[in-house]
Design an enzyme around this catalytic site. Structure first.
Site, PDB file in Angstrom:
ATOM      1  N   ASP A  26     -34.684  60.020 -57.044  1.00 29.84           N
ATOM      2  CA  ASP A  26     -33.428  60.639 -57.460  1.00 29.84           C
ATOM      3  C   ASP A  26     -33.501  62.160 -57.366  1.00 29.84           C
ATOM      4  O   ASP A  26     -34.579  62.726 -57.144  1.00 29.84           O
ATOM      5  CB  ASP A  26     -33.057  60.207 -58.900  1.00 29.84           C
ATOM      6  CG  ASP A  26     -34.257  60.184 -59.843  1.00 29.84           C
ATOM      7  OD1 ASP A  26     -35.250  60.872 -59.551  1.00 29.84           O
ATOM      8  OD2 ASP A  26     -34.192  59.484 -60.867  1.00 29.84           O
TER       9      ASP A  26
ATOM     10  N   ASN B 259     -33.813  55.160 -73.049  1.00 30.59           N
ATOM     11  CA  ASN B 259     -32.689  54.215 -73.065  1.00 30.59           C
ATOM     12  C   ASN B 259     -32.901  53.058 -72.084  1.00 30.59           C
ATOM     13  O   ASN B 259     -31.988  52.299 -71.812  1.00 30.59           O
ATOM     14  CB  ASN B 259     -31.376  54.947 -72.727  1.00 30.59           C
ATOM     15  CG  ASN B 259     -31.394  55.563 -71.335  1.00 30.59           C
ATOM     16  OD1 ASN B 259     -32.397  55.467 -70.619  1.00 30.59           O
ATOM     17  ND2 ASN B 259     -30.307  56.181 -70.935  1.00 30.59           N
TER      18      ASN B 259
ATOM     19  N   HIS C  14     -33.597  53.345 -68.888  1.00 28.82           N
ATOM     20  CA  HIS C  14     -33.216  53.579 -67.491  1.00 28.82           C
ATOM     21  C   HIS C  14     -34.444  53.607 -66.584  1.00 28.82           C
ATOM     22  O   HIS C  14     -35.553  53.913 -67.028  1.00 28.82           O
ATOM     23  CB  HIS C  14     -32.355  54.844 -67.325  1.00 28.82           C
ATOM     24  CG  HIS C  14     -33.079  56.156 -67.357  1.00 28.82           C
ATOM     25  ND1 HIS C  14     -32.464  57.342 -67.688  1.00 28.82           N
ATOM     26  CD2 HIS C  14     -34.360  56.501 -67.092  1.00 28.82           C
ATOM     27  CE1 HIS C  14     -33.323  58.330 -67.609  1.00 28.82           C
ATOM     28  NE2 HIS C  14     -34.490  57.843 -67.245  1.00 28.82           N
TER      29      HIS C  14
ATOM     30  N   GLU D 264     -28.569  54.403 -65.331  1.00 31.19           N
ATOM     31  CA  GLU D 264     -28.307  54.431 -66.769  1.00 31.19           C
ATOM     32  C   GLU D 264     -27.657  53.119 -67.191  1.00 31.19           C
ATOM     33  O   GLU D 264     -26.981  52.462 -66.393  1.00 31.19           O
ATOM     34  CB  GLU D 264     -27.345  55.593 -67.082  1.00 31.19           C
ATOM     35  CG  GLU D 264     -27.815  56.955 -66.587  1.00 31.19           C
ATOM     36  CD  GLU D 264     -28.922  57.563 -67.454  1.00 31.19           C
ATOM     37  OE1 GLU D 264     -29.637  56.817 -68.142  1.00 31.19           O
ATOM     38  OE2 GLU D 264     -29.060  58.790 -67.421  1.00 31.19           O
TER      39      GLU D 264
HETATM   40  C1  GLP Z   1     -36.198  61.039 -65.604  1.00 37.22           C
HETATM   41  C2  GLP Z   1     -36.421  60.376 -64.247  1.00 37.22           C
HETATM   42  C3  GLP Z   1     -36.928  58.977 -64.437  1.00 37.22           C
HETATM   43  C4  GLP Z   1     -38.114  58.975 -65.378  1.00 37.22           C
HETATM   44  C5  GLP Z   1     -37.705  59.508 -66.717  1.00 37.22           C
HETATM   45  C6  GLP Z   1     -38.812  59.464 -67.762  1.00 37.22           C
HETATM   46  O1  GLP Z   1     -35.075  60.554 -66.221  1.00 37.22           O
HETATM   47  N1  GLP Z   1     -35.228  60.330 -63.437  1.00 37.22           N
HETATM   48  O2  GLP Z   1     -37.299  58.456 -63.177  1.00 37.22           O
HETATM   49  O3  GLP Z   1     -38.591  57.671 -65.515  1.00 37.22           O
HETATM   50  O4  GLP Z   1     -37.298  60.833 -66.509  1.00 37.22           O
HETATM   51  O5  GLP Z   1     -39.507  60.678 -67.785  1.00 37.22           O
HETATM   52  P1  GLP Z   1     -40.795  60.952 -68.631  1.00 37.22           P
HETATM   53  O6  GLP Z   1     -41.933  60.395 -67.873  1.00 37.22           O
HETATM   54  O7  GLP Z   1     -40.840  62.447 -68.719  1.00 37.22           O
HETATM   55  O8  GLP Z   1     -40.623  60.326 -69.951  1.00 37.22           O
END
Ligand code: GLP
Length: 266
Positions: free
Chosen positions: A90, A160, A162, A167
């Site tokens: 993304d 959440n 995702h 989402e």
């Molecule tokens: C962002 C990314 C996700 C990732 C999430 C969790 O939202 N788009 O792909 O899984 O962060 O991040 P973290 O590893 O910092 O908790």
């Protein structure tokens, strides 16, 4: 030390929910460092066997440790990543300072340390997505298809539930598209942007169907803040309201967890 006996499968009772999801391999490690080494071992072994492997890559704090472990392991094994092809999940859409983009993150934690250049389609085209969302989305799906699909997809998980920026509520048939970011997601990204109001409202993300087509999926979660989402993803119903639960429809998916993230699993 990781606990090799800690490999478990989601309980049979949970699999009865909604439809009969496939069993998910759950790999529990004592620490995030052990978990990162285990993931790195698999990634580097794949690239050693197939130097042109196609990797699906994620961003976020969790992946910082994973990429550092990959770089270290590749160096110690003498495995070159020069020929790998990569697709990130993304990218933010909208005015974003260059240093806050996922491209910048990947330069810092992956491409730079490996001493390699991202390919021309390593990220969804966020600039194009701002004015031509459909075109940018289609171009990314096409590029993944031309590469022969993703061999191994790394994923984090949001609080959440995702995955990528899918989402809740998310659909298992979703493809690359522009999405509005959830309030939880924007709040979690707030620190990196110096305030939640500076976090972009939109992103372009691959969909669940795109992810489910990868040949292997490895979701990594660290820390107790992820425990509720991990628990619901593995033990709750398979539902778009907890997007990561939709991964239970994949034939080769593992959840790689540290003790905190696994703490809700009993
Ligand atoms: C962002 C990314 C996700 C990732 C999430 C969790 O939202 N788009 O792909 O899984 O962060 O991040 P973290 O590893 O910092 O908790």
């Amino acid at each position: 030390m990781s606990d090799p006996s800690a490999e478990r499968r989601a309980p049979r009772a949970a699999r009865a929910a909604d439809r009969e999801p496939l069993p998910v391999k759950v790999l529990r490690h004592g620490s995030s460092a052990d978990a990162a080494r285990a993931v790195a071992q698999e990634v580097v072994a794949l690239v050693a066997e197939r130097p042109t492997a196609v990797l699906g890559l994620a961003t976020g704090g969790t992946m910082v440790e994973i990429y550092a472990a990959c770089v270290e392991r590749a160096a110690s094994e003498g495995v070159s990543f020069d020929r790998v092809r990569t697709f990130n999940l993304d990218e933010y859409v909208g005015p974003v300072a260059p240093e806050r983009t996922f491209r910048a993150y990947m330069e810092e934690h992956f491409f730079g340390p490996f001493g390699i250049e991202p390919g021309p389609h390593a990220f969804p085209d966020a600039a194009r997505a701002a004015t031509d969302a459909l075109g940018a989305a289609r171009a990314y799906e096409d590029a993944i298809g031309r590469a022969g699909g993703i061999d191994l997809q790394l994923l984090g998980i949001g609080r959440n539930g995702h995955v990528a920026f899918n989402e809740p509520p998310a659909s298992a048939s979703s493809r690359t598209r522009v999405v509005e970011l959830d309030a939880v997601t924007r709040a979690d990204a707030g620190a990196a942007f110096g305030g939640v109001e500076r976090v972009p409202a939109r992103a372009i993300t691959v969909g669940l169907a795109t992810i489910l087509e990868a040949r292997r999926v490895r979701l990594v979660a660290f820390g107790a803040s992820k425990a509720p989402a991990v628990e619901r993803a593995l033990l709750g119903p398979v539902t778009g309201t907890l997007p990561a639960s939709l991964l239970r429809g994949h034939a080769d998916v593992s959840f790689v967890l540290d003790a905190g993230a696994a703490s809700g699993l009993g």
